[in-house]
Design an enzyme around this catalytic site. Structure first.
Site, PDB file in Angstrom:
ATOM      1  N   GLU A  37      47.894  53.900  40.728  1.00  0.00           N
ATOM      2  CA  GLU A  37      48.453  52.609  40.336  1.00  0.00           C
ATOM      3  C   GLU A  37      49.879  52.682  39.802  1.00  0.00           C
ATOM      4  O   GLU A  37      50.179  52.164  38.720  1.00  0.00           O
ATOM      5  CB  GLU A  37      47.552  51.934  39.296  1.00  0.00           C
ATOM      6  CG  GLU A  37      46.186  51.564  39.808  1.00  0.00           C
ATOM      7  CD  GLU A  37      45.372  50.766  38.784  1.00  0.00           C
ATOM      8  OE1 GLU A  37      45.864  50.508  37.673  1.00  0.00           O
ATOM      9  OE2 GLU A  37      44.237  50.396  39.121  1.00  0.00           O
ATOM     10  N   GLU A  68      38.142  52.202  42.606  1.00  0.00           N
ATOM     11  CA  GLU A  68      37.675  51.818  41.261  1.00  0.00           C
ATOM     12  C   GLU A  68      37.156  50.387  41.322  1.00  0.00           C
ATOM     13  O   GLU A  68      37.731  49.538  42.006  1.00  0.00           O
ATOM     14  CB  GLU A  68      38.812  51.845  40.216  1.00  0.00           C
ATOM     15  CG  GLU A  68      39.302  53.207  39.816  1.00  0.00           C
ATOM     16  CD  GLU A  68      40.414  53.148  38.762  1.00  0.00           C
ATOM     17  OE1 GLU A  68      40.479  52.164  37.994  1.00  0.00           O
ATOM     18  OE2 GLU A  68      41.222  54.091  38.736  1.00  0.00           O
ATOM     19  N   ASP A 123      45.335  54.680  30.615  1.00  0.00           N
ATOM     20  CA  ASP A 123      44.219  54.200  29.803  1.00  0.00           C
ATOM     21  C   ASP A 123      43.259  55.331  29.409  1.00  0.00           C
ATOM     22  O   ASP A 123      42.066  55.241  29.669  1.00  0.00           O
ATOM     23  CB  ASP A 123      43.491  53.116  30.625  1.00  0.00           C
ATOM     24  CG  ASP A 123      42.348  52.473  29.855  1.00  0.00           C
ATOM     25  OD1 ASP A 123      42.475  52.279  28.638  1.00  0.00           O
ATOM     26  OD2 ASP A 123      41.315  52.183  30.499  1.00  0.00           O
ATOM     27  N   TYR A 154      39.557  44.786  39.864  1.00  0.00           N
ATOM     28  CA  TYR A 154      38.706  44.351  38.746  1.00  0.00           C
ATOM     29  C   TYR A 154      38.559  42.834  38.746  1.00  0.00           C
ATOM     30  O   TYR A 154      38.874  42.170  37.767  1.00  0.00           O
ATOM     31  CB  TYR A 154      39.290  44.873  37.420  1.00  0.00           C
ATOM     32  CG  TYR A 154      39.155  46.375  37.306  1.00  0.00           C
ATOM     33  CD1 TYR A 154      37.999  46.943  36.785  1.00  0.00           C
ATOM     34  CD2 TYR A 154      40.160  47.220  37.761  1.00  0.00           C
ATOM     35  CE1 TYR A 154      37.848  48.321  36.711  1.00  0.00           C
ATOM     36  CE2 TYR A 154      40.023  48.601  37.688  1.00  0.00           C
ATOM     37  CZ  TYR A 154      38.861  49.143  37.164  1.00  0.00           C
ATOM     38  OH  TYR A 154      38.703  50.503  37.092  1.00  0.00           O
TER      39      TYR A 154
HETATM   40  C1  BDP Z   1      42.407  50.956  36.163  1.00  0.00           C
HETATM   41  C2  BDP Z   1      42.998  52.312  35.818  1.00  0.00           C
HETATM   42  C3  BDP Z   1      42.083  53.121  34.896  1.00  0.00           C
HETATM   43  C4  BDP Z   1      41.643  52.257  33.749  1.00  0.00           C
HETATM   44  C5  BDP Z   1      40.899  51.023  34.293  1.00  0.00           C
HETATM   45  C6  BDP Z   1      40.396  50.121  33.176  1.00  0.00           C
HETATM   46  O1  BDP Z   1      43.239  53.049  37.001  1.00  0.00           O
HETATM   47  O2  BDP Z   1      42.747  54.271  34.442  1.00  0.00           O
HETATM   48  O3  BDP Z   1      40.844  52.935  32.823  1.00  0.00           O
HETATM   49  O4  BDP Z   1      41.827  50.303  35.058  1.00  0.00           O
HETATM   50  O5  BDP Z   1      41.198  49.328  32.695  1.00  0.00           O
HETATM   51  O6  BDP Z   1      43.357  50.095  36.640  1.00  0.00           O
HETATM   52  O7  BDP Z   1      39.255  50.240  32.782  1.00  0.00           O
END
Ligand code: BDP
Length: 632
Positions: free
Chosen positions: A437, A526, A200, A490
């Site tokens: 990932e 993250e 991404d 997320y």
């Molecule tokens: C995570 C990835 C990261 C992405 C992020 C996203 O590690 O590279 O930019 O999601 O979707 O899973 O913002």
């Protein structure tokens, strides 16, 4: 005594790598000539992208074989012009620059002249005066070639450096990608193809870090490895200096403190320097004097001198803690990208310094080099400022089963070799991350990651190793081998979008499950949510600054419960907005930054600032002038 034996053992392991890649530094025996500035440039837009090789563009000046434009180095080429075909170009681009060097470099046959490229993305071939001097695969690590003898062939003419760079990603590159040829004549023009990627961020390309020439004498310091430890007030610097160009050489190694006073010395190529009343290297906000660096000067006979900054510190992991100098360290930091307007991934000093000022303002003590190795210049800043680094290789987007094959693994191992060789002496680097990932639920992943992680630990037994997983528990194939579990999640964004209320239960379950299964400390590597700056709604809705705030706050509540147990850190995704490929989920890039791409704070930045300074007050030892609320 046991401690010294341990130091010797780990150094032998580190030395599996046999050639050095020391950062070029000037000294009384070494000169340096930066080739930053304008280069001549042409993209090979021929249908097979191969005309440059077929017509040997490297044999003469680029301007003689076709049209050329100005291209700054270092910089990605993508955003420099108004031409969208160059922004989205796939294939070979050609750079050229002529350089005149001091006459003594040529006349003195005892001078080695080395051409060094800090990084070029992805495959590079380099010629000097039409003769190939080196090639390199991989977009984020340096490579070099000795070119003195070539320059001496015709001392009267300037030296013409040609570098061809190809950004094509395949199943065996890191990161991987695929080229897809679109053969349907109803939908696509003849010969149409696209680059598919599974990560991404925009696949910026070009010469991203400085190119330079430097000299050394014929007998020179090729590599240095240091491993540090301490006991009570005594520091130990176990070192190994490797010299090339002579079968035997007399060495003098001197360790100097910040004031230039010699604190230890030796005449051996390897040994242990003992430092009484040692000043340890401490992270920012953990000590009133962070980032203390000694300078280790290695002098070969009286021929070559190289000064390496050395921070004395230890790193250990227990099943609930991350210890720096035997004290618990909690990562309150960020994930970054090398990314900015116009420059793309090109090294840019104003941006680097601005980012460090922002991290300090935020009270961040650490970052992860998501998703590839950053410039050495950035790691040097981390050493000096005490910013702790999780150093990640470009193993991102490994999603296709074919990318777990032998060729991919062999390249991944090579990249880890190059990464450890480059970064092993940085006190700021406290952990290696081998991948982000990957589709680790696939069957070949288990052996792949076992091999990769075991290899990395053998290269450097002094640092823990991690691999970043997402919240899917089936993707845990690397987990048995790592020292620290790093999880990205997320909740209420990619899962249950818009449902903030699910975060506490899901995040709690995530931590309990991973810890329950592996009993290893966990970093939330993250978490976050997109926020388009200036977009507001209350109650919060996705993409507003309020929603990003709410996600952050909700995660923080659970972190506060778990950090008393086994959660050892939290890294926001992301420090700043960054460019991505175009797609229906991205509005001119990823907007999960707490700063905009232009480094202005969104509301979330203030939440994080308040939290990080509070954490620092609780866990660190702050100098009076940094006490929260701070005024940096
Ligand atoms: C995570 C990835 C990261 C992405 C992020 C996203 O590690 O590279 O930019 O999601 O979707 O899973 O913002």
């Amino acid at each position: 005594m046991l401690r010294l034996l341990w130091l010797f053992a780990v150094l032998d392991a580190v030395l599996l790598l046999d050639t050095g890649m020391l950062f070029p530094r000037e000294s009384s025996s070494r000169e340096l000539k930066e080739l930053s500035g304008l280069w001549v440039f042409r993209a090979d837009k021929s249908p097979n992208r191969n005309q440059g090789f077929e017509r040997a563009w490297y044999k003469s000046r680029l301007a003689e074989t076709g049209p050329v434009i100005d291209m700054p180095v270092p910089a990605s080429y993508n955003d420099i012009t108004q031409d969208s075909t160059l922004r989205d170009f796939i294939g070979w681009v050609w750079y050229e620059r002529e350089v005149v060097v001091p006459a003594r470099w040529i006349t003195d046959e005892g001078t080695r002249v080395v051409l060094r490229v800090g990084s070029a993305h992805y495959n590079s071939v380099v010629w000097v005066n039409g003769e190939k001097v080196t090639e390199h695969a991989g977009g984020h690590l340096p490579f070099e070639a000795e070119i003195g003898s070539l320059m001496r062939k015709d001392p009267t003419r300037p030296c013409r450096i040609t570098i061809a760079v190809n950004n094509t990603l395949t199943l065996e590159t890191l990161p991987p990608g695929t080229i897809q040829h679109m053969n349907d004549p109803i939908k696509y023009p003849d010969g149409y193809f696209v680059q598919n990627i599974y990560f991404d961020f925009f696949n910026y390309a070009g010469i991203h870090r400085p190119v330079l020439l430097y000299t050394t004498p014929k007998v020179y310091v090729d590599d240095i490895t240091v491993v540090t430890d301490f006991l009570d007030n005594t520091g130990f610097v176990r070192y190994q200096v490797s010299v090339k160009g002579a079968a035997t050489a007399t060495l003098k190694v001197t360790l100097m403190d910040k004031d230039g006073h010699c604190v230890a010395s030796s005449n051996e190529a390897s040994g242990v320097l003992k430092v009484v009343d040692v000043k340890l290297w401490w992270p920012y906000l953990m000590h009133e004097n962070p980032g203390y660096l000694y300078s280790m000067e290695s002098e070969v006979e009286v021929l070559d001198v190289y000064a390496l900054p050395v921070g004395i510190r230890t790193v250990k992991v227990t099943n609930t803690q991350f210890l720096i100098n035997n004290k618990p360290f909690y990562f309150h930091g960020v994930n970054k990208h090398e990314d900015s307007d116009i420059r793309g991934k090109g090294l840019d000093w104003p941006l680097i310094v601005k980012d460090f000022n922002l991290m300090k303002w935020l009270g961040a003590n650490s970052f992860r080099t998501s998703h590839y190795p950053y410039a050495e210049e950035i790691l040097q800043m981390c050493d000096r400022h005490g910013i702790v680094v999780i150093d990640e290789c470009p193993g991102v987007g490994i999603k296709d089963i074919r990318s777990f094959g032998n060729a991919s693994l062999a390249h991944h191992l090579d990249v880890m070799d190059e990464l450890v060789r480059r970064d092993k002496n940085h006190p700021s680097v406290v952990m290696w991350s081998v991948a982000n990932e990957p589709a680790a639920e696939m069957q070949p992943a288990a052996l792949y990651f076992k091999t990769l992680i075991t290899h990395t630990k053998a290269l450097d037994p002094t640092r823990p190793v991690t691999f970043i997983t997402d919240s899917n528990y089936a993707r845990d194939k690397g987990a048995p081998y790592v020292d620290v579990i790093c999880v990205n999640s997320y909740f209420s964004w990619y899962h249950d979008p818009g449902h903030l209320e699910v975060i506490p239960i899901q995040l709690n379950a995530q931590f309990e499950n991973w810890y329950g299964k592996y009993q290893k400390p966990i970093i939330q590597s993250e978490y976050g949510a997109d926020a388009v700056p200036g977009l507001h709604s209350d109650p919060p809705m996705m993409f507003t600054e309020e929603y990003q705030n709410a996600v952050l706050r909700s995660y923080h509540d659970i972190f506060d419960q778990k950090r008393k147990q086994y959660v050892i850190g939290e890294l926001i995704w992301n420090f700043a907005d960054f460019m991505t490929a175009q797609g229906i989920t991205r509005v001119v890039g990823n907007k999960k930054g707490i700063f905009t791409r232009q480094r202005q704070p969104k509301a979330g930045a203030f939440i994080l600032k308040e939290r990080y300074w509070r954490l620092a007050n609780e866990t660190g030892r702050l100098p009076p002038w940094t006490k929260y609320p701070c005024s940096l």
